[in-house]
Design a protein around this motif. Sequence first.
Motif, PDB file in Angstrom:
ATOM      1  N   GLY A  64       0.821  -1.212   0.000  1.00  0.00           N
ATOM      2  CA  GLY A  64       0.000   0.000   0.000  1.00  0.00           C
ATOM      3  C   GLY A  64       0.851   1.256   0.000  1.00  0.00           C
ATOM      4  N   SER A  65       1.885   1.262   0.797  1.00  0.00           N
ATOM      5  CA  SER A  65       2.779   2.415   0.898  1.00  0.00           C
ATOM      6  C   SER A  65       3.531   2.664  -0.412  1.00  0.00           C
ATOM      7  N   VAL A  66       4.026   1.598  -1.034  1.00  0.00           N
ATOM      8  CA  VAL A  66       4.767   1.718  -2.296  1.00  0.00           C
ATOM      9  C   VAL A  66       3.844   2.221  -3.418  1.00  0.00           C
ATOM     10  N   LEU A  67       2.627   1.711  -3.461  1.00  0.00           N
ATOM     11  CA  LEU A  67       1.677   2.174  -4.480  1.00  0.00           C
ATOM     12  C   LEU A  67       1.345   3.655  -4.295  1.00  0.00           C
ATOM     13  N   PHE A  68       1.127   4.052  -3.045  1.00  0.00           N
ATOM     14  CA  PHE A  68       0.823   5.461  -2.783  1.00  0.00           C
ATOM     15  C   PHE A  68       2.003   6.345  -3.163  1.00  0.00           C
ATOM     16  N   LYS A  69       3.192   5.929  -2.820  1.00  0.00           N
ATOM     17  CA  LYS A  69       4.388   6.718  -3.122  1.00  0.00           C
ATOM     18  C   LYS A  69       4.596   6.850  -4.635  1.00  0.00           C
ATOM     19  N   ALA A  70       4.352   5.779  -5.371  1.00  0.00           N
ATOM     20  CA  ALA A  70       4.597   5.789  -6.820  1.00  0.00           C
ATOM     21  C   ALA A  70       3.457   6.425  -7.616  1.00  0.00           C
ATOM     22  N   HIS A  71       2.208   6.165  -7.203  1.00  0.00           N
ATOM     23  CA  HIS A  71       1.066   6.568  -8.035  1.00  0.00           C
ATOM     24  C   HIS A  71       0.025   7.411  -7.308  1.00  0.00           C
ATOM     25  N   HIS A  72       0.280   7.749  -6.064  1.00  0.00           N
ATOM     26  CA  HIS A  72      -0.637   8.551  -5.251  1.00  0.00           C
ATOM     27  C   HIS A  72      -1.976   7.835  -5.110  1.00  0.00           C
ATOM     28  N   GLY A  73      -3.057   8.555  -5.201  1.00  0.00           N
ATOM     29  CA  GLY A  73      -4.368   7.947  -5.012  1.00  0.00           C
ATOM     30  C   GLY A  73      -4.767   7.967  -3.547  1.00  0.00           C
ATOM     31  N   GLU A  74      -5.532   6.974  -3.152  1.00  0.00           N
ATOM     32  CA  GLU A  74      -6.022   6.879  -1.785  1.00  0.00           C
ATOM     33  C   GLU A  74      -5.719   5.483  -1.259  1.00  0.00           C
ATOM     34  N   VAL A  75      -5.129   5.404  -0.097  1.00  0.00           N
ATOM     35  CA  VAL A  75      -4.829   4.106   0.504  1.00  0.00           C
ATOM     36  C   VAL A  75      -5.402   4.088   1.921  1.00  0.00           C
ATOM     37  N   LYS A  76      -6.065   2.995   2.259  1.00  0.00           N
ATOM     38  CA  LYS A  76      -6.651   2.831   3.590  1.00  0.00           C
ATOM     39  C   LYS A  76      -6.076   1.559   4.208  1.00  0.00           C
ATOM     40  N   TYR A  77      -5.710   1.651   5.474  1.00  0.00           N
ATOM     41  CA  TYR A  77      -5.180   0.510   6.210  1.00  0.00           C
ATOM     42  C   TYR A  77      -6.179   0.148   7.302  1.00  0.00           C
ATOM     43  N   LYS A  78      -6.561  -1.100   7.348  1.00  0.00           N
ATOM     44  CA  LYS A  78      -7.462  -1.575   8.396  1.00  0.00           C
ATOM     45  C   LYS A  78      -6.829  -2.813   9.005  1.00  0.00           C
ATOM     46  N   LYS A  79      -6.700  -2.799  10.337  1.00  0.00           N
ATOM     47  CA  LYS A  79      -6.105  -3.965  10.979  1.00  0.00           C
ATOM     48  C   LYS A  79      -7.003  -4.433  12.100  1.00  0.00           C
ATOM     49  N   ARG A  80      -6.864  -5.702  12.411  1.00  0.00           N
ATOM     50  CA  ARG A  80      -7.577  -6.255  13.547  1.00  0.00           C
ATOM     51  C   ARG A  80      -6.834  -5.863  14.819  1.00  0.00           C
ATOM     52  N   GLY A  81      -7.495  -5.955  15.923  1.00  0.00           N
ATOM     53  CA  GLY A  81      -6.909  -5.566  17.199  1.00  0.00           C
ATOM     54  C   GLY A  81      -5.655  -6.325  17.562  1.00  0.00           C
ATOM     55  N   ASP A  82      -5.561  -7.592  17.167  1.00  0.00           N
ATOM     56  CA  ASP A  82      -4.388  -8.390  17.526  1.00  0.00           C
ATOM     57  C   ASP A  82      -3.218  -8.188  16.569  1.00  0.00           C
ATOM     58  N   ALA A  83      -3.372  -7.387  15.546  1.00  0.00           N
ATOM     59  CA  ALA A  83      -2.329  -7.019  14.586  1.00  0.00           C
ATOM     60  C   ALA A  83      -1.796  -8.193  13.778  1.00  0.00           C
ATOM     61  N   LYS A  84      -2.520  -9.306  13.729  1.00  0.00           N
ATOM     62  CA  LYS A  84      -2.083 -10.429  12.903  1.00  0.00           C
ATOM     63  C   LYS A  84      -2.488 -10.236  11.444  1.00  0.00           C
ATOM     64  N   PHE A  85      -3.535  -9.483  11.215  1.00  0.00           N
ATOM     65  CA  PHE A  85      -4.101  -9.362   9.872  1.00  0.00           C
ATOM     66  C   PHE A  85      -4.262  -7.887   9.515  1.00  0.00           C
ATOM     67  N   MET A  86      -3.909  -7.541   8.281  1.00  0.00           N
ATOM     68  CA  MET A  86      -4.084  -6.176   7.799  1.00  0.00           C
ATOM     69  C   MET A  86      -4.770  -6.216   6.439  1.00  0.00           C
ATOM     70  N   ARG A  87      -5.774  -5.366   6.291  1.00  0.00           N
ATOM     71  CA  ARG A  87      -6.453  -5.183   5.012  1.00  0.00           C
ATOM     72  C   ARG A  87      -6.064  -3.799   4.498  1.00  0.00           C
ATOM     73  N   VAL A  88      -5.627  -3.753   3.242  1.00  0.00           N
ATOM     74  CA  VAL A  88      -5.208  -2.498   2.617  1.00  0.00           C
ATOM     75  C   VAL A  88      -6.023  -2.315   1.356  1.00  0.00           C
ATOM     76  N   GLU A  89      -6.555  -1.097   1.176  1.00  0.00           N
ATOM     77  CA  GLU A  89      -7.297  -0.780  -0.052  1.00  0.00           C
ATOM     78  C   GLU A  89      -6.621   0.419  -0.704  1.00  0.00           C
ATOM     79  N   TRP A  90      -6.274   0.257  -1.973  1.00  0.00           N
ATOM     80  CA  TRP A  90      -5.673   1.351  -2.749  1.00  0.00           C
ATOM     81  C   TRP A  90      -6.572   1.623  -3.934  1.00  0.00           C
ATOM     82  N   LYS A  91      -6.838   2.915  -4.165  1.00  0.00           N
ATOM     83  CA  LYS A  91      -7.756   3.289  -5.252  1.00  0.00           C
ATOM     84  C   LYS A  91      -7.275   4.574  -5.885  1.00  0.00           C
ATOM     85  N   ARG A  92      -7.332   4.596  -7.198  1.00  0.00           N
ATOM     86  CA  ARG A  92      -7.066   5.822  -7.945  1.00  0.00           C
ATOM     87  C   ARG A  92      -7.771   5.739  -9.275  1.00  0.00           C
TER      88      ARG A  92
END
Length: 173
Positions: free
Chosen positions: A145-173
């Motif tokens: 998500g970070s690399v895509l935002f840095k290279a192509h901008h757009g919008e990136v959202k990070y959602k993680k569970r409380g235990d930090a084992k799982f992360m959902r990332v959405e990138w849109k442009r």
Amino acid sequence: MKLSKKIGYGPSRKRSKIHAENDPYLPPKGKGLAGVAICKDCTAVYHNKKWFLDAKLYEKKKILKDINWVICPACKKIKENVPFGIVTLKGDFLKQHKQEILNLIHNEDTRTKNYNPLNRIMKINEKGDEIEISTTSAKLAQRIGSVLFKAHHGEVKYKKRGDAKFMRVEWKR
């Protein structure tokens, strides 16, 4: 053009939110595999309490008599289809620059595997106008998500569970 980056937590705390010790596929902290081990599937070598994806090291270690042939944590996650990160890509820009974006993602996967072979892309699925990428670690999903935002901008959202084992990332442009 509107640029935005949405994060569920502040940048100074970003690194501390994803902990490897929360990964049940890894041995408990302070306890590693005994001796040298080699993954039967990907040929990653476990040596000095760290995994390496190195062809020369593999060739050197595979001839030893006391090798433990195992399945590494990343290959176990892939076999059991247990992603610790999901990255979803959307938008018109994706349609127009799909191959360039996929190349960027594959380059990040390669770079990450050289540093830690347990962090890797499990699979890439195309669902209509979206691309979904499953990863073996939350950290790799976050990096994509970070690399895509840095290279192509757009919008990136990070959602993680409380235990930090799982992360959902959405990138849109």
